[in-house]
Design an enzyme around this catalytic site. Structure first.
Site, mmCIF file in Angstrom:
data_model
loop_
_atom_site.group_PDB
_atom_site.id
_atom_site.type_symbol
_atom_site.label_atom_id
_atom_site.label_comp_id
_atom_site.label_asym_id
_atom_site.label_seq_id
_atom_site.Cartn_x
_atom_site.Cartn_y
_atom_site.Cartn_z
ATOM 1 N N ASP A 1 -4.826 3.245 -2.682
ATOM 2 C CA ASP A 1 -5.983 3.626 -1.872
ATOM 3 C C ASP A 1 -6.563 4.968 -2.300
ATOM 4 O O ASP A 1 -5.922 6.008 -2.142
ATOM 5 C CB ASP A 1 -5.554 3.763 -0.401
ATOM 6 C CG ASP A 1 -5.346 2.421 0.261
ATOM 7 O OD1 ASP A 1 -6.260 1.586 0.193
ATOM 8 O OD2 ASP A 1 -4.269 2.221 0.868
ATOM 9 N N MET B 1 -12.271 3.797 -1.873
ATOM 10 C CA MET B 1 -13.027 4.167 -0.669
ATOM 11 C C MET B 1 -13.757 5.458 -1.007
ATOM 12 O O MET B 1 -13.461 6.539 -0.489
ATOM 13 C CB MET B 1 -12.075 4.321 0.523
ATOM 14 C CG MET B 1 -11.556 2.977 1.032
ATOM 15 S SD MET B 1 -10.093 3.164 2.067
ATOM 16 C CE MET B 1 -8.835 3.219 0.791
ATOM 17 N N ASP C 1 -6.707 -6.039 4.674
ATOM 18 C CA ASP C 1 -6.102 -4.715 4.568
ATOM 19 C C ASP C 1 -6.248 -3.974 5.888
ATOM 20 O O ASP C 1 -7.360 -3.707 6.341
ATOM 21 C CB ASP C 1 -6.813 -3.967 3.424
ATOM 22 C CG ASP C 1 -6.267 -2.570 3.165
ATOM 23 O OD1 ASP C 1 -5.203 -2.227 3.704
ATOM 24 O OD2 ASP C 1 -6.913 -1.837 2.395
ATOM 25 N N MET D 1 -11.765 -5.696 5.369
ATOM 26 C CA MET D 1 -11.010 -4.641 6.060
ATOM 27 C C MET D 1 -10.730 -5.090 7.488
ATOM 28 O O MET D 1 -11.634 -5.500 8.218
ATOM 29 C CB MET D 1 -11.794 -3.326 6.090
ATOM 30 C CG MET D 1 -11.894 -2.592 4.747
ATOM 31 S SD MET D 1 -10.317 -2.241 3.937
ATOM 32 C CE MET D 1 -9.485 -1.193 5.149
ATOM 33 N N HIS E 1 -0.868 -1.614 -4.030
ATOM 34 C CA HIS E 1 -2.214 -1.306 -3.537
ATOM 35 C C HIS E 1 -2.384 0.207 -3.529
ATOM 36 O O HIS E 1 -1.589 0.928 -2.922
ATOM 37 C CB HIS E 1 -2.375 -1.902 -2.142
ATOM 38 C CG HIS E 1 -3.738 -1.761 -1.547
ATOM 39 N ND1 HIS E 1 -4.779 -2.602 -1.851
ATOM 40 C CD2 HIS E 1 -4.228 -0.875 -0.650
ATOM 41 C CE1 HIS E 1 -5.854 -2.247 -1.158
ATOM 42 N NE2 HIS E 1 -5.547 -1.196 -0.422
ATOM 43 N N MET F 1 -9.398 7.772 -1.674
ATOM 44 C CA MET F 1 -10.336 8.261 -0.643
ATOM 45 C C MET F 1 -10.897 9.601 -1.077
ATOM 46 O O MET F 1 -10.148 10.470 -1.515
ATOM 47 C CB MET F 1 -9.598 8.420 0.688
ATOM 48 C CG MET F 1 -8.874 7.167 1.149
ATOM 49 S SD MET F 1 -7.963 7.501 2.662
ATOM 50 C CE MET F 1 -7.174 5.904 2.920
ATOM 51 N N SER G 1 0.831 -1.209 0.000
ATOM 52 C CA SER G 1 0.000 0.000 0.000
ATOM 53 C C SER G 1 0.862 1.253 0.000
ATOM 54 O O SER G 1 1.499 1.588 1.006
ATOM 55 C CB SER G 1 -0.923 0.016 1.216
ATOM 56 O OG SER G 1 -1.607 1.253 1.265
ATOM 57 N N HIS H 1 -8.078 0.255 -4.598
ATOM 58 C CA HIS H 1 -9.077 0.135 -3.530
ATOM 59 C C HIS H 1 -9.838 1.455 -3.444
ATOM 60 O O HIS H 1 -9.308 2.456 -2.974
ATOM 61 C CB HIS H 1 -8.330 -0.186 -2.215
ATOM 62 C CG HIS H 1 -9.209 -0.272 -1.008
ATOM 63 N ND1 HIS H 1 -8.707 -0.244 0.279
ATOM 64 C CD2 HIS H 1 -10.550 -0.380 -0.862
ATOM 65 C CE1 HIS H 1 -9.701 -0.344 1.148
ATOM 66 N NE2 HIS H 1 -10.842 -0.411 0.478
HETATM 67 C C1 DX5 Z 1 -6.700 2.031 5.026
HETATM 68 C C2 DX5 Z 1 -6.132 1.592 3.706
HETATM 69 C C3 DX5 Z 1 -4.990 0.660 3.817
HETATM 70 C C4 DX5 Z 1 -3.764 1.221 4.509
HETATM 71 C C5 DX5 Z 1 -3.069 0.080 5.180
HETATM 72 O O1 DX5 Z 1 -7.908 2.688 4.783
HETATM 73 O O2 DX5 Z 1 -7.151 0.935 2.949
HETATM 74 O O3 DX5 Z 1 -4.635 0.125 2.546
HETATM 75 O O4 DX5 Z 1 -2.864 1.857 3.648
HETATM 76 O O5 DX5 Z 1 -2.012 0.590 5.917
HETATM 77 P P1 DX5 Z 1 -1.323 -0.249 7.103
HETATM 78 O O6 DX5 Z 1 -0.730 -1.482 6.486
HETATM 79 O O7 DX5 Z 1 -0.308 0.712 7.630
HETATM 80 O O8 DX5 Z 1 -2.412 -0.568 8.089
HETATM 81 ZN ZN ZN Z 2 -6.589 -0.214 1.143
#
Ligand code: DX5
Ligand code: ZN
Length: 215
Positions: free
Chosen positions: A35, A68, A175, A137, A33, A37, A8, A66
């Site tokens: 993310d 969100m 994740d 999650m 990965h 948001m 990620s 991913h």
């Molecule tokens: C959280 C993200 C994750 C995050 C994981 O909302 O979806 O992908 O980056 O980070 P770590 O591995 O630090 O928990």
């Molecule tokens: Zn994620």
């Protein structure tokens, strides 16, 4: 079981993204990965389509996106065209689930469906036959570096049983809070795709950290 590691980049040094990706790629990460948001579905805003398109130009590793975001259906075309290989969206989003899965597949991409820690597994079972991946999650989505929620282990093993009973070929991704300790727990419960952000990018020896996550 073959375990895949999806790094990620939310946990990387974003001012040095190209080098961070090359570093994680040469250390043996299977996927990146990514993310996304929107500040509405989760309480944070990260990065999106133009950043994905820029990364695609210099990496050939699988791009695991991913989403969100509140309305994933509206943006599937743009993420697909920007170079996503896997597109995962949330069951709790406002888009129609079947339509969104079909849209992802219409661009030749793999489709994942994600559930938050407090969402029961039951609602997603009826979509399993058309999914490539389920993302469970293991923290509340929104931020990297949080602690793993242990109660998610039961959800992982329940999902593993359903998938195996139905004879389906659906990956189980986890994740949030994955490190050398929690990795063995989620693998034991039946996850085969592990996302890791802060643990991997802060590790002194990245290749060793990846093999710790795998076995
Ligand atoms: C959280 C993200 C994750 C995050 C994981 O909302 O979806 O992908 O980056 O980070 P770590 O591995 O630090 O928990
Ligand atoms: Zn994620």
């Amino acid at each position: 079981v073959n375990i895949a590691i999806s790094a990620s980049i939310l946990g990387s040094d974003l001012s040095n993204l190209k080098n961070e990706i090359q570093r994680i790629e040469s250390a043996g990460a299977d996927m990146i990965h990514f993310d996304v948001m929107d500040g509405i579905f989760v309480d944070n805003i990260s990065f999106g389509i133009p950043v994905l398109a820029s990364i695609k130009k210099y990496t050939s590793v699988t791009l695991d996106v991913h989403l969100m975001i509140i309305n994933p259906l509206k943006y599937i075309e743009q993420f697909a065209n920007a170079g996503a290989d896997i597109i995962t969206f949330h069951y709790e989003s406002s888009s129609d689930i079947n339509e969104t899965i079909d849209r992802i597949h219409s661009y030749g991409k793999k489709a994942g469906l994600s559930i938050k820690p407090n969402t029961p597994l039951a609602g997603i079972i009826k979509y399993l036959h058309k999914l490539d991946m389920v993302l469970i999650m293991t923290v509340e989505p929104g931020f990297g570096g949080q602690g793993f929620i242990k109660s998610s282990l039961d959800k992982i093993s329940a999902l593993r049983s359903v998938i195996d009973d139905k004879g389906l070929n659906v990956d189980i991704q986890v994740d949030g809070g994955i490190n050398d300790t929690t990795a063995s727990l989620v693998r034991g419960a039946g996850a085969n795709n592990l996302v890791s952000g802060s643990y991997l990018f802060n590790a002194k020896y990245t290749a060793e950290a990846i093999s710790m996550l795998k076995s």
